[in-house]
Design a protein around this motif. Structure first.
Motif, PDB file in Angstrom:
ATOM      1  N   LYS A   6       4.352  -4.015 119.463  1.00  0.00           N
ATOM      2  CA  LYS A   6       2.987  -3.802 119.935  1.00  0.00           C
ATOM      3  C   LYS A   6       2.986  -3.346 121.393  1.00  0.00           C
ATOM      4  N   THR A   7       3.814  -3.996 122.197  1.00  0.00           N
ATOM      5  CA  THR A   7       3.914  -3.629 123.608  1.00  0.00           C
ATOM      6  C   THR A   7       4.438  -2.214 123.762  1.00  0.00           C
ATOM      7  N   LEU A   8       5.450  -1.875 122.969  1.00  0.00           N
ATOM      8  CA  LEU A   8       6.027  -0.539 123.019  1.00  0.00           C
ATOM      9  C   LEU A   8       4.996   0.508 122.614  1.00  0.00           C
ATOM     10  N   VAL A   9       4.239   0.216 121.559  1.00  0.00           N
ATOM     11  CA  VAL A   9       3.196   1.143 121.105  1.00  0.00           C
ATOM     12  C   VAL A   9       2.184   1.366 122.225  1.00  0.00           C
ATOM     13  N   MET A  10       1.762   0.294 122.852  1.00  0.00           N
ATOM     14  CA  MET A  10       0.778   0.415 123.934  1.00  0.00           C
ATOM     15  C   MET A  10       1.359   1.158 125.139  1.00  0.00           C
ATOM     16  N   ALA A  11       2.629   0.893 125.447  1.00  0.00           N
ATOM     17  CA  ALA A  11       3.261   1.541 126.601  1.00  0.00           C
ATOM     18  C   ALA A  11       3.348   3.046 126.405  1.00  0.00           C
ATOM     19  N   ILE A  12       3.529   3.470 125.173  1.00  0.00           N
ATOM     20  CA  ILE A  12       3.629   4.909 124.896  1.00  0.00           C
ATOM     21  C   ILE A  12       2.256   5.498 124.635  1.00  0.00           C
ATOM     22  N   ALA A  13       1.421   4.783 123.903  1.00  0.00           N
ATOM     23  CA  ALA A  13       0.132   5.327 123.490  1.00  0.00           C
ATOM     24  C   ALA A  13      -0.872   5.390 124.631  1.00  0.00           C
ATOM     25  N   LEU A  14      -0.861   4.407 125.512  1.00  0.00           N
ATOM     26  CA  LEU A  14      -1.844   4.371 126.580  1.00  0.00           C
ATOM     27  C   LEU A  14      -1.798   5.609 127.477  1.00  0.00           C
ATOM     28  N   PRO A  15      -0.610   5.996 127.982  1.00  0.00           N
ATOM     29  CA  PRO A  15      -0.587   7.226 128.793  1.00  0.00           C
ATOM     30  C   PRO A  15      -1.012   8.463 128.008  1.00  0.00           C
ATOM     31  N   LEU A  16      -0.636   8.517 126.728  1.00  0.00           N
ATOM     32  CA  LEU A  16      -1.047   9.662 125.909  1.00  0.00           C
ATOM     33  C   LEU A  16      -2.560   9.677 125.742  1.00  0.00           C
ATOM     34  N   ALA A  17      -3.120   8.513 125.452  1.00  0.00           N
ATOM     35  CA  ALA A  17      -4.564   8.429 125.251  1.00  0.00           C
ATOM     36  C   ALA A  17      -5.313   8.762 126.539  1.00  0.00           C
ATOM     37  N   MET A  95      -2.013  12.114 117.520  1.00  0.00           N
ATOM     38  CA  MET A  95      -1.835  10.872 118.259  1.00  0.00           C
ATOM     39  C   MET A  95      -2.575   9.733 117.562  1.00  0.00           C
ATOM     40  N   GLN A  96      -3.807   9.991 117.137  1.00  0.00           N
ATOM     41  CA  GLN A  96      -4.575   8.959 116.442  1.00  0.00           C
ATOM     42  C   GLN A  96      -3.897   8.550 115.140  1.00  0.00           C
ATOM     43  N   SER A  97      -3.368   9.516 114.418  1.00  0.00           N
ATOM     44  CA  SER A  97      -2.662   9.209 113.163  1.00  0.00           C
ATOM     45  C   SER A  97      -1.446   8.338 113.423  1.00  0.00           C
ATOM     46  N   LEU A  98      -0.708   8.665 114.462  1.00  0.00           N
ATOM     47  CA  LEU A  98       0.480   7.873 114.802  1.00  0.00           C
ATOM     48  C   LEU A  98       0.091   6.460 115.233  1.00  0.00           C
ATOM     49  N   LEU A  99      -0.989   6.337 115.964  1.00  0.00           N
ATOM     50  CA  LEU A  99      -1.428   5.026 116.426  1.00  0.00           C
ATOM     51  C   LEU A  99      -1.934   4.154 115.284  1.00  0.00           C
TER      52      LEU A  99
END
Length: 166
Positions: A6-17, A95-99
């Motif tokens: 979850k942390t990894l997803v947020m660490a990668i997804a947040l900058p992308l978002a 990005m949304q699909s991956l998230l």
């Protein structure tokens, strides 16, 4: 999903978002800028760059060349806007699909992030190439004055930014 994932997803997804949101964002303060450091009363926004050229005492020929280049650049931007917007929308959908996927696909996220970075790099290179062409209209003396004006402006903006954040 584990806490690490979850942390990894947020660490990668947040900058992308945030990057996607900032690209697609519109509005704000004066001239579409948000106040303070980036524009408005602070005077540190992109619009302030045009005031620098006014202080360079351009000849009529230089002014005309600059105007012609601005118009050509504006037309080119209008022509490519739809394509670029569609690409950004497609990236946002990916990005949304991956998230929202059940499992985190790090390789797919890295591939998307790389693709988005390459697109940003191309836009930046194009912008800097156009700026370079415009600055090559200036004489050596005007370029020196331009550098000094830019340095002065950067100092003023930095001081305003530091004052605002105290």
């Amino acid at each position: 999903m584990t806490t690490f994932k979850k942390t990894l997803v947020m660490a990668i997804a947040l900058p992308l978002a945030l990057g996607s949101a900032s690209v697609l964002a519109f509005g704000g303060g004066k001239d579409g800028h948000h106040g303070g450091y980036y524009g408005g009363k602070g005077g540190c926004g992109m619009k302030e760059g045009h005031k620098v050229f006014r202080k360079l005492e351009l000849t009529d020929e230089q002014k005309q060349k600059m105007q012609d280049m601005r118009e050509a650049n504006r037309e080119a931007m209008k022509a490519s806007f739809g394509e670029q917007h569609a690409a950004m929308q497609a990236n946002h959908q990916k990005m949304q699909s991956l998230l929202l996927a059940a499992d985190f696909d790090e390789n797919a996220v890295r591939e998307l992030a790389q693709q988005m970075s390459e697109q940003q790099t191309e836009r930046r290179v194009t912008m800097l190439k156009k700026r370079h062409e415009m600055l090559n209209i200036l004489t050596a003396e005007q370029k020196a004055k331009y550098q000094q004006l830019q340095a002065d402006r950067a100092e003023q903006c930095q001081a305003r930014w530091a004052e605002k954040n105290q």
